[in-house]
Design an enzyme around this catalytic site. Structure first.
Site, PDB file in Angstrom:
ATOM      1  N   LYS A  12      32.374  35.500  52.433  1.00  0.00           N
ATOM      2  CA  LYS A  12      32.325  35.638  51.126  1.00  0.00           C
ATOM      3  C   LYS A  12      32.218  34.047  50.446  1.00  0.00           C
ATOM      4  O   LYS A  12      32.753  33.242  50.875  1.00  0.00           O
ATOM      5  CB  LYS A  12      33.564  36.267  50.337  1.00  0.00           C
ATOM      6  CG  LYS A  12      33.499  36.177  48.953  1.00  0.00           C
ATOM      7  CD  LYS A  12      34.862  36.565  48.427  1.00  0.00           C
ATOM      8  CE  LYS A  12      34.743  36.936  46.982  1.00  0.00           C
ATOM      9  NZ  LYS A  12      35.896  37.420  46.112  1.00  0.00           N
ATOM     10  N   ASP A 107      44.117  42.601  39.919  1.00  0.00           N
ATOM     11  CA  ASP A 107      42.699  43.311  39.754  1.00  0.00           C
ATOM     12  C   ASP A 107      42.715  44.710  40.779  1.00  0.00           C
ATOM     13  O   ASP A 107      41.682  44.812  41.464  1.00  0.00           O
ATOM     14  CB  ASP A 107      41.587  42.363  39.864  1.00  0.00           C
ATOM     15  CG  ASP A 107      40.391  42.850  39.367  1.00  0.00           C
ATOM     16  OD1 ASP A 107      40.271  43.699  38.460  1.00  0.00           O
ATOM     17  OD2 ASP A 107      39.246  42.431  39.968  1.00  0.00           O
TER      18      ASP A 107
END
Length: 238
Positions: A12, A107
């Site tokens: 990432k 989230d």
């Protein structure tokens, strides 16, 4: 580099070029959070390095997509309760570990819940997770995906672990109904619906226990929602 053999990884990239020191610390926060979390139902992070203005995080790869894709691929055909509860319990086990470390996910949504081909759930994307300094600390930043926002975040009130429980309730509702618990054509209308806490009931083809669990997790008052630990003690989930 001692990395497990025959394991796939993904990198990432977080652009930290030109970021202020404060923003760079925010980018590094995900690394610190993931490093702390070691659990079979959480994506593991192996290393991180800054190169060419990017913070690169080498993490475990989940090879079967995410829950959002799984729901989409169902094409309106409801899952059996046994299947839903298998997925849900795994999510709860991962979240129990998160909360035991005094961390909020902040989230939690179907797109951040990944799957392996072996059917193992992997919680991911702790990019906006917050390490709670204590059990009573109340985070105050309004972030998260609109469909899964808790009423307290919508109303800009302080919030804690129970906000994740609301989001998890939204995920369970979605697994049972293949639709969001709260939907509207505008953000303001969506927030109003969330604050009112009115949602269409789950089909009576599912057990009374699982329908009651959804109701308890989507209580407007955070104090009225169960903790992850208490959810995991429910007899029908064992």
């Amino acid at each position: 580099r001692d990395l497990p053999r025959e394991t796939q990884f993904v990198v990432k990239e977080i652009n930290v070029k030109g970021l202020s020191d404060k923003d760079r610390r925010e980018a590094l926060k995900e690394v610190e959070v993931l490093k702390k979390l070691r659990h079979p139902n959480i994506i593991s992070m192996h290393e991180a390095f800054i190169e060419g203005g990017n913070l690169n995080i080498l993490m475990e790869y989940a090879d079967a997509g995410d829950l959002a894709q799984l729901l989409h691929n169902a094409r309106g055909r409801p899952f059996k309760e046994e299947r839903v509860l298998d997925l849900f319990v795994q999510i709860c086990l991962g979240m129990h570990h998160v909360h035991s470390q005094n961390i909020l996910h902040r989230d939690l949504k179907t797109a951040n819940i990944l799957l392996t081909r072996q059917g193992i759930i992997k919680l991911a994307d702790f990019g906006i997770a917050r390490v709670m300094s204590s059990e009573t600390d109340m985070a105050k930043t309004m972030i998260g995906t609109p469909y899964y926002l808790s009423p307290e975040i919508c109303e800009d009130r302080p919030y804690n672990h129970k906000s994740d429980i609301w989001s998890l309730g939204c995920v369970l509702y979605e697994l049972l109904t293949l639709r969001h618990a709260f939907e509207a054509k505008s953000l303001s209308a969506l927030i109003l619906k969330i604050i009112r806490g009115k949602f269409s009931p789950v089909s009576s083809s599912y057990s009374r226990e699982v329908r009651s669990l959804v109701d308890s997790m989507l209580q407007n008052s955070p104090a009225a929602r169960p903790s992850i630990a208490s959810i995991l003690t429910l007899s029908f989930l064992k």
